[in-house]
Write a protein that holds these residues in place. Structure first.
Motif, short mmCIF file in Angstrom:
data_model
loop_
_atom_site.label_atom_id
_atom_site.label_comp_id
_atom_site.label_asym_id
_atom_site.label_seq_id
_atom_site.Cartn_x
_atom_site.Cartn_y
_atom_site.Cartn_z
N UNK A 1 40.57 30.79 48.88
CA UNK A 1 39.53 31.52 48.17
C UNK A 1 39.76 31.50 46.67
N UNK A 2 38.64 31.56 45.95
CA UNK A 2 38.67 31.68 44.50
C UNK A 2 38.23 33.10 44.17
N UNK A 3 39.05 33.80 43.38
CA UNK A 3 38.63 35.10 42.86
C UNK A 3 38.15 34.83 41.44
N UNK A 4 36.86 35.09 41.23
CA UNK A 4 36.18 34.64 40.03
C UNK A 4 35.64 35.83 39.25
N UNK A 5 35.57 35.68 37.93
CA UNK A 5 34.98 36.74 37.11
C UNK A 5 35.47 36.65 35.69
N UNK A 6 34.83 37.37 34.77
CA UNK A 6 35.23 37.32 33.37
C UNK A 6 36.60 37.94 33.14
N UNK A 7 37.19 37.72 31.96
CA UNK A 7 38.48 38.34 31.66
C UNK A 7 38.38 39.85 31.78
N UNK B 1 33.49 38.74 40.80
CA UNK B 1 33.47 40.15 40.39
C UNK B 1 32.52 40.33 39.22
N UNK B 2 31.62 41.31 39.33
CA UNK B 2 30.64 41.54 38.27
C UNK B 2 30.94 42.84 37.54
N UNK C 1 28.67 37.59 45.26
CA UNK C 1 28.87 38.52 44.14
C UNK C 1 29.32 39.88 44.67
N UNK C 2 30.33 40.45 44.01
CA UNK C 2 30.83 41.76 44.41
C UNK C 2 30.90 42.63 43.16
N UNK C 3 30.42 43.87 43.28
CA UNK C 3 30.44 44.78 42.13
C UNK C 3 31.89 45.08 41.77
N UNK C 4 32.25 44.81 40.51
CA UNK C 4 33.65 44.97 40.09
C UNK C 4 33.91 46.26 39.34
N UNK C 5 32.94 47.21 39.40
CA UNK C 5 33.16 48.52 38.76
C UNK C 5 33.22 49.58 39.85
N UNK C 6 34.08 50.57 39.61
CA UNK C 6 34.31 51.60 40.63
C UNK C 6 35.80 51.66 40.87
N UNK C 7 36.21 52.30 41.96
CA UNK C 7 37.66 52.43 42.17
C UNK C 7 38.23 51.10 42.68
N UNK C 8 39.51 50.87 42.35
CA UNK C 8 40.20 49.65 42.78
C UNK C 8 40.15 49.56 44.32
N UNK C 9 40.30 50.69 45.00
CA UNK C 9 40.28 50.70 46.47
C UNK C 9 38.92 50.28 47.02
N UNK C 10 37.85 50.83 46.44
CA UNK C 10 36.51 50.49 46.94
C UNK C 10 36.20 49.01 46.72
N UNK C 11 36.62 48.49 45.56
CA UNK C 11 36.36 47.07 45.27
C UNK C 11 37.16 46.20 46.25
N UNK C 12 38.39 46.60 46.50
CA UNK C 12 39.24 45.87 47.45
C UNK C 12 38.57 45.85 48.84
N UNK C 13 38.06 46.99 49.29
CA UNK C 13 37.40 47.05 50.61
C UNK C 13 36.20 46.11 50.65
N UNK C 14 35.43 46.06 49.54
CA UNK C 14 34.24 45.19 49.51
C UNK C 14 34.67 43.72 49.58
N UNK C 15 35.75 43.37 48.88
CA UNK C 15 36.24 41.98 48.90
C UNK C 15 36.71 41.62 50.32
#
Ligand code: B4P
Length: 193
Positions: free
Chosen positions: A4-10, A114-115, A169-183
């Motif tokens: 997998x590629x984890x993609x997104x801006x710096x 990640x957006x 596309x996955x929303x990259x704002x919010x808690x680290x845990x919630x983003x991890x669950x979405x990924x």
């Protein structure tokens, strides 16, 4: 293998989420940023060449990073999959990665993008700059230059993989845990497919 590629801006959370994803899925983590910083710390010829580009917020030349990834793939024949973090960052790097994987009978399974809004990116990176010691994180104009490089050269990577239906596309704002669950939810879907 699952690649997998984890993609997104710096500053979008690639490094942060990679740590957790490799622990959950047992993937080999390949971060070109980490590899380049290790070359700089060891003062190698490659590191000295890369440092100027990184300090200005520019991308390091394609040939350098593609060579690093080729060696990393060769050095990890037992890996059960790779997580590419911060690579590919240009169209040429995407084509090179596809070829390197194809030579090994492999392919990218999914690109998780990640957006995050630009103001949030700047805020996170300036905040990291307070403690990271990273010269590219302390100055807002360098951070904005990195984001401009991303729009100019790196967004083409998503376009490249979109033609194969591999980008999610996955929303990259919010808690680290919630983003991890979405990924993880997206990875599970692709693994089951
Ligand atoms: P990288 O090392 O890839 O760095 P990055 O994109 O800045 O970081 P990342 O996106 O991983 O950071 P994270 O969000 O986790 O690249 C650095 C430089 O190396 C490039 O500018 C380029 O010069 C060169 N380079 C690397 N690869 C290259 C390539 N393939 N080709 C050419 N040149 C290349 O973390 C950011 C901050 O956000 C952290 O402080 C974190 O704690 C925080 N954060 C994360 N998630 C959060 C959340 N949900 N909420 C709040 N804060 C969060």
């Amino acid at each position: 293998m699952f690649n997998l590629i984890l993609f997104g801006p710096p500053g979008s959370g690639k490094g942060t989420q990679s740590e957790r994803l490799i622990a959950r899925y047992g993937l080999k983590h390949l971060s070109t940023g980490d590899l380049l910083r290790s070359e700089i710390a060891n003062q190698t010829t490659l590191g000295l060449e890369a440092k100027g580009f990184m300090d200005r917020g520019e991308l390091v030349p394609d040939a350098v990073v593609i060579g690093m990834i080729r060696s990393a793939l060769d050095n990890n024949p037992e890996a059960k999959g790779f997580l590419f973090d911060g690579f590919p960052r240009t169209q040429a790097q995407s084509v090179a990665l596809d070829e390197l994987l194809e030579q090994r009978g492999e392919a990218i399974n999914v690109v998780l993008a990640l957006e995050v809004t630009e103001e949030e990116l700047v805020k996170r990176l300036l905040n990291r700059g307070l403690t990271s010691g990273r010269t590219d994180d302390v100055n807002e104009s360098i951070i904005r230059a990195r984001i401009t490089e991303y729009h100019k050269k790196t967004s083409a990577v998503a376009d490249h993989y979109r033609q194969f239906g591999k980008v999610v596309e996955v929303k990259g704002e919010g808690s680290v845990d919630d983003i991890f669950d979405a990924l993880c939810a997206e990875i599970e879907k692709r693994k089951a497919a």
